[in-house]
Design a protein around this motif. Sequence first.
Motif, PDB file in Angstrom:
ATOM      1  N   GLY A 142       0.979  -1.205   0.028  1.00 44.08           N
ATOM      2  CA  GLY A 142      -0.059  -0.047  -0.107  1.00 44.08           C
ATOM      3  C   GLY A 142       0.831   1.273   0.055  1.00 44.08           C
ATOM      4  N   LYS A 143       2.183   1.131   0.216  1.00 41.15           N
ATOM      5  CA  LYS A 143       3.030   2.355   0.161  1.00 41.15           C
ATOM      6  C   LYS A 143       3.174   2.932  -1.317  1.00 41.15           C
ATOM      7  CE  LYS A 143       5.620   1.176   4.326  1.00 41.15           C
ATOM      8  NZ  LYS A 143       6.981   1.120   4.890  1.00 41.15           N
ATOM      9  N   VAL A 144       3.044   4.276  -1.398  1.00 38.76           N
ATOM     10  CA  VAL A 144       3.273   4.962  -2.780  1.00 38.76           C
ATOM     11  C   VAL A 144       4.860   4.948  -2.830  1.00 38.76           C
ATOM     12  CG1 VAL A 144       2.957   6.946  -4.138  1.00 38.76           C
ATOM     13  CG2 VAL A 144       1.076   5.911  -2.676  1.00 38.76           C
ATOM     14  N   PHE A 145       5.446   4.533  -4.021  1.00 39.67           N
ATOM     15  CA  PHE A 145       7.116   5.024  -4.330  1.00 39.67           C
ATOM     16  C   PHE A 145       6.878   5.338  -5.833  1.00 39.67           C
ATOM     17  CE2 PHE A 145       5.697   0.542  -5.621  1.00 39.67           C
ATOM     18  CZ  PHE A 145       6.592   0.272  -6.573  1.00 39.67           C
ATOM     19  N   ASP A 146       8.289   6.020  -6.064  1.00 36.77           N
ATOM     20  CA  ASP A 146       8.606   6.244  -7.461  1.00 36.77           C
ATOM     21  C   ASP A 146       9.545   5.103  -8.252  1.00 36.77           C
ATOM     22  OD1 ASP A 146       7.322   8.755  -7.281  1.00 36.77           O
ATOM     23  OD2 ASP A 146       9.115   9.865  -6.474  1.00 36.77           O
ATOM     24  N   ALA A 147       8.990   4.768  -9.217  1.00 34.68           N
ATOM     25  CA  ALA A 147       9.696   3.818 -10.065  1.00 34.68           C
ATOM     26  C   ALA A 147      10.248   4.281 -11.346  1.00 34.68           C
ATOM     27  CB  ALA A 147       8.681   2.670 -10.338  1.00 34.68           C
ATOM     28  N   LYS A 148      11.615   4.144 -11.721  1.00 30.54           N
ATOM     29  CA  LYS A 148      12.361   4.561 -12.744  1.00 30.54           C
ATOM     30  C   LYS A 148      11.770   3.861 -13.923  1.00 30.54           C
ATOM     31  CE  LYS A 148      16.990   6.158 -14.442  1.00 30.54           C
ATOM     32  NZ  LYS A 148      18.307   5.997 -14.211  1.00 30.54           N
ATOM     33  N   VAL A 149      11.649   4.726 -15.044  1.00 34.39           N
ATOM     34  CA  VAL A 149      11.142   4.320 -16.230  1.00 34.39           C
ATOM     35  C   VAL A 149      12.215   4.458 -17.363  1.00 34.39           C
ATOM     36  CG1 VAL A 149       9.425   4.221 -18.072  1.00 34.39           C
ATOM     37  CG2 VAL A 149       8.659   4.954 -15.805  1.00 34.39           C
ATOM     38  N   ASP A 150      12.534   3.311 -18.159  1.00 33.85           N
ATOM     39  CA  ASP A 150      13.463   3.638 -19.090  1.00 33.85           C
ATOM     40  C   ASP A 150      12.985   4.409 -20.319  1.00 33.85           C
ATOM     41  OD1 ASP A 150      14.889   2.390 -21.948  1.00 33.85           O
ATOM     42  OD2 ASP A 150      15.964   1.504 -20.275  1.00 33.85           O
ATOM     43  N   LYS A 151      13.855   5.073 -21.047  1.00 38.64           N
ATOM     44  CA  LYS A 151      13.395   6.044 -21.963  1.00 38.64           C
ATOM     45  C   LYS A 151      12.554   5.426 -23.059  1.00 38.64           C
ATOM     46  CE  LYS A 151      16.670   8.973 -23.398  1.00 38.64           C
ATOM     47  NZ  LYS A 151      17.639   9.566 -24.118  1.00 38.64           N
ATOM     48  N   ALA A 152      13.250   4.078 -23.090  1.00 36.44           N
ATOM     49  CA  ALA A 152      12.400   3.400 -24.494  1.00 36.44           C
ATOM     50  C   ALA A 152      10.593   3.271 -24.179  1.00 36.44           C
ATOM     51  CB  ALA A 152      13.009   1.967 -24.697  1.00 36.44           C
ATOM     52  N   PHE A 153      10.442   3.466 -23.038  1.00 37.87           N
ATOM     53  CA  PHE A 153       9.188   3.161 -22.708  1.00 37.87           C
ATOM     54  C   PHE A 153       8.447   4.399 -22.205  1.00 37.87           C
ATOM     55  CE2 PHE A 153      10.733  -1.232 -21.641  1.00 37.87           C
ATOM     56  CZ  PHE A 153      10.726  -1.828 -22.751  1.00 37.87           C
ATOM     57  N   LEU A 154       8.692   5.510 -22.542  1.00 35.16           N
ATOM     58  CA  LEU A 154       8.059   6.853 -22.315  1.00 35.16           C
ATOM     59  C   LEU A 154       7.166   7.439 -23.272  1.00 35.16           C
ATOM     60  CD1 LEU A 154      11.133   8.635 -20.480  1.00 35.16           C
ATOM     61  CD2 LEU A 154       9.021   7.689 -19.473  1.00 35.16           C
ATOM     62  N   ASP A 155       6.836   6.586 -24.374  1.00 32.55           N
ATOM     63  CA  ASP A 155       6.290   7.049 -25.430  1.00 32.55           C
ATOM     64  C   ASP A 155       6.869   8.001 -26.012  1.00 32.55           C
ATOM     65  OD1 ASP A 155       3.947   6.330 -27.100  1.00 32.55           O
ATOM     66  OD2 ASP A 155       2.848   7.888 -26.263  1.00 32.55           O
ATOM     67  N   LEU A 156       8.020   8.264 -26.209  1.00 31.18           N
ATOM     68  CA  LEU A 156       8.557   9.434 -26.723  1.00 31.18           C
ATOM     69  C   LEU A 156       8.629   9.105 -28.319  1.00 31.18           C
ATOM     70  CD1 LEU A 156      11.725   9.878 -24.961  1.00 31.18           C
ATOM     71  CD2 LEU A 156       9.897  11.014 -24.657  1.00 31.18           C
ATOM     72  N   THR A 157       8.630  10.206 -29.203  1.00 30.34           N
ATOM     73  CA  THR A 157       8.683   9.971 -30.622  1.00 30.34           C
ATOM     74  C   THR A 157       9.865   9.731 -31.186  1.00 30.34           C
ATOM     75  OG1 THR A 157       8.856  12.313 -31.108  1.00 30.34           O
ATOM     76  CG2 THR A 157       6.611  11.685 -30.863  1.00 30.34           C
ATOM     77  N   ASP A 158      10.302   9.744 -32.408  1.00 26.27           N
ATOM     78  CA  ASP A 158      11.454   9.558 -32.881  1.00 26.27           C
ATOM     79  C   ASP A 158      12.380  10.775 -33.148  1.00 26.27           C
ATOM     80  OD1 ASP A 158      10.947  10.040 -36.112  1.00 26.27           O
ATOM     81  OD2 ASP A 158       9.287   9.153 -34.940  1.00 26.27           O
ATOM     82  N   TYR A 159      11.610  11.979 -32.895  1.00 26.48           N
ATOM     83  CA  TYR A 159      12.157  13.194 -32.981  1.00 26.48           C
ATOM     84  C   TYR A 159      12.681  13.402 -31.353  1.00 26.48           C
ATOM     85  CZ  TYR A 159      11.408  15.120 -37.634  1.00 26.48           C
ATOM     86  OH  TYR A 159      11.439  15.575 -39.015  1.00 26.48           O
ATOM     87  N   GLU A 160      11.870  13.081 -30.455  1.00 34.59           N
ATOM     88  CA  GLU A 160      12.141  13.411 -29.067  1.00 34.59           C
ATOM     89  C   GLU A 160      13.211  12.564 -28.435  1.00 34.59           C
ATOM     90  OE1 GLU A 160       7.432  14.621 -27.301  1.00 34.59           O
ATOM     91  OE2 GLU A 160       8.421  12.531 -27.687  1.00 34.59           O
ATOM     92  N   ASN A 161      13.249  11.575 -28.864  1.00 32.96           N
ATOM     93  CA  ASN A 161      14.238  10.632 -28.350  1.00 32.96           C
ATOM     94  C   ASN A 161      15.712  10.553 -29.351  1.00 32.96           C
ATOM     95  OD1 ASN A 161      15.945   8.374 -27.312  1.00 32.96           O
ATOM     96  ND2 ASN A 161      14.424   6.800 -27.777  1.00 32.96           N
ATOM     97  N   ARG A 162      16.416  11.207 -28.925  1.00 31.01           N
ATOM     98  CA  ARG A 162      17.814  11.384 -29.725  1.00 31.01           C
ATOM     99  C   ARG A 162      18.561  10.434 -29.809  1.00 31.01           C
ATOM    100  NH1 ARG A 162      16.103  14.825 -33.153  1.00 31.01           N
ATOM    101  NH2 ARG A 162      18.312  15.325 -33.849  1.00 31.01           N
ATOM    102  N   ASP A 163      18.405   9.397 -29.011  1.00 30.08           N
ATOM    103  CA  ASP A 163      18.947   8.165 -29.049  1.00 30.08           C
ATOM    104  C   ASP A 163      18.661   7.093 -30.216  1.00 30.08           C
ATOM    105  OD1 ASP A 163      20.846   8.553 -27.004  1.00 30.08           O
ATOM    106  OD2 ASP A 163      19.695   7.515 -25.464  1.00 30.08           O
ATOM    107  N   PHE A 164      17.286   7.431 -30.844  1.00 27.69           N
ATOM    108  CA  PHE A 164      16.554   6.796 -31.531  1.00 27.69           C
ATOM    109  C   PHE A 164      17.472   6.877 -33.050  1.00 27.69           C
ATOM    110  CE2 PHE A 164      13.699   5.731 -34.980  1.00 27.69           C
ATOM    111  CZ  PHE A 164      12.820   4.730 -34.633  1.00 27.69           C
ATOM    112  N   ARG A 165      17.489   5.847 -33.690  1.00 26.74           N
ATOM    113  CA  ARG A 165      18.273   5.801 -34.927  1.00 26.74           C
ATOM    114  C   ARG A 165      17.532   5.101 -36.103  1.00 26.74           C
ATOM    115  NH1 ARG A 165      20.733   8.686 -32.377  1.00 26.74           N
ATOM    116  NH2 ARG A 165      22.982   9.182 -32.306  1.00 26.74           N
ATOM    117  N   TYR A 166      17.391   5.819 -37.072  1.00 21.09           N
ATOM    118  CA  TYR A 166      16.456   5.288 -38.160  1.00 21.09           C
ATOM    119  C   TYR A 166      17.071   3.898 -38.931  1.00 21.09           C
ATOM    120  CZ  TYR A 166      13.888   9.367 -37.481  1.00 21.09           C
ATOM    121  OH  TYR A 166      12.925  10.554 -36.784  1.00 21.09           O
ATOM    122  N   ALA A 167      16.125   2.865 -38.947  1.00 21.30           N
ATOM    123  CA  ALA A 167      16.670   1.724 -39.931  1.00 21.30           C
ATOM    124  C   ALA A 167      16.793   2.159 -41.218  1.00 21.30           C
ATOM    125  CB  ALA A 167      15.629   0.503 -39.858  1.00 21.30           C
ATOM    126  N   LEU A 168      17.997   1.600 -41.968  1.00 22.31           N
ATOM    127  CA  LEU A 168      18.112   1.835 -43.333  1.00 22.31           C
ATOM    128  C   LEU A 168      18.191   0.757 -44.056  1.00 22.31           C
ATOM    129  CD1 LEU A 168      21.263   4.422 -42.937  1.00 22.31           C
ATOM    130  CD2 LEU A 168      18.826   4.890 -43.226  1.00 22.31           C
TER     131      LEU A 168
END
Length: 522
Positions: A496-522
């Motif tokens: 029942g305790k509330v806590f903060d859980a860290k989320v990986d960047k890949a699962f933040l629902d960022l776009t390919d523009y927002e996530n600069r670690d994203f590389r486009y498949a060629l």
Amino acid sequence: MSSHEDGSLSEKHSASLGTEQDIKAHVETKSADVAAQLTAGKDIQLSPEDAARIRRKIDWHLMPLMCILYMMQFADKTTLGQSAVLGLLQGDHLTQNEFNWLGTIFYIFFLAFEYPQNVALQYLPIGKWLSFNIFVWSVALLCHAAADTAAKLYVCRIFLGICEGAITPGFMLVTAMFYTRQEQTQRVGYWFLMNGLAVIMLGLVAYGTLHIKATALMPWQWLMIITGIITFVVSILFWFFFPDSPATAWFLTPEERVLAVERIKVNQAGVETKHFKSGQFKECLRDPKTWLFFFFAAISNVTNSLSNQRQLIVAGFGFSNIDTTLLGCVDGVVEIIVIFCTVTSATYWKNGRAYSGSLAYCVAILGAILVNALPSGDRVGLLFSYWISITSIAPFVVGLAWVASTTAGHTKRVTTNAIVMIGYGVGNAAGPQYWKAKYEPRDHVPWTILAVCWAVSATLLLVTRWHLARENAKRDRETRDETYDAVYITEVGADGKVFDAKVDKAFLDLTDYENRDFRYAL
């Protein structure tokens, strides 16, 4: 905890983290990816053996259903082409012009409902929504057999067009949810090459209907009934067995769901979120690659009218109706071979998606030139040239997988899929209109149009590759963006305790523009 309406991050102070981490970003759970709820705060170890085991399990439960459905949806669409040599155009039932409009009307309503279908795919469970559309599709197909006028056939085709708008974009979303970018091209190829198997199956069923005697129904009506019943059965199977996402897949244990999500983290694109983000929608409209893929889909599918015209083309070479029906099975074999070879090449040729697609177009252009150049008496040569031109179907398969692997952010991905499929609909709606009776039997003008469209499509693939490669090079030169390295969601523990859980960047629902670690498949 707070969040902007479109799901952007907010910050709050947390003294417990010390001065070096005084500020940490938070995001509401509803605006994060569904994978965030599975993986937040967990130290997940995914071994190569576990990854391979999970992939095999996903393959066995997803691929058979996806392949069966894609086979049936293509078979159902192209029953129109088979019907042309099974009596549909006999007598006063239907004129050539009305026949062409049956193909166009399908895609007009496909276009009209494409974006609403994609919005539904974001808000509703994907598996259930696909099942509903398949069910309506099967009923509309069965109604073809009772349609005795062009107007009634138009109504049936309208419902097929509306329902098809969910199938391919739904499959693109599911493939991106369950598979890594390296795996996606092959998996899209697997379910798309079922088009070839559909052609074979349809040819054999059509051949069988020609031998049904002592019945009031014509062979083309039997064809509609048989394929409609099979599709109805598939809709029931989908409802009970097709998953909505890795986070809820019935065939995975709770532990395996976490591993399945972790396995696709490398995509930097997440799984899905049911929260619509207007910022992602606007970004999609401003993204040059969205429109490159749109024009590729539109122009490449102007040539897709071959699927409805194939029986008339082969008959125009001088073959009988029964020979044309059986030769249609070879079309399917050729389709399977060229799709398999092209997607395999695109998968294993490093950064070779555009090159593989362009090479296939070159082969198709050669086929079109030969069909126009060979003498009318050379039936075998014309037939083989036509088969060579079927290579043109393979690059679009590569293009579909490419769209999925170069777009991140669920709202952006859904919107991109909708725009690309609208392009697909535009091309398909225009395609039937250049097959005119005045060009028969050699159809020199249509074949010239086909060759030009294939050349333009190949050029668009290469331009898209250049654009994405330039963007990758730009990101390689940038200083790494650490904005999203420390983002948290608020969770409630078992105690029942509330806590903060860290989320990986890949699962933040960022776009390919927002996530600069994203590389486009060629």
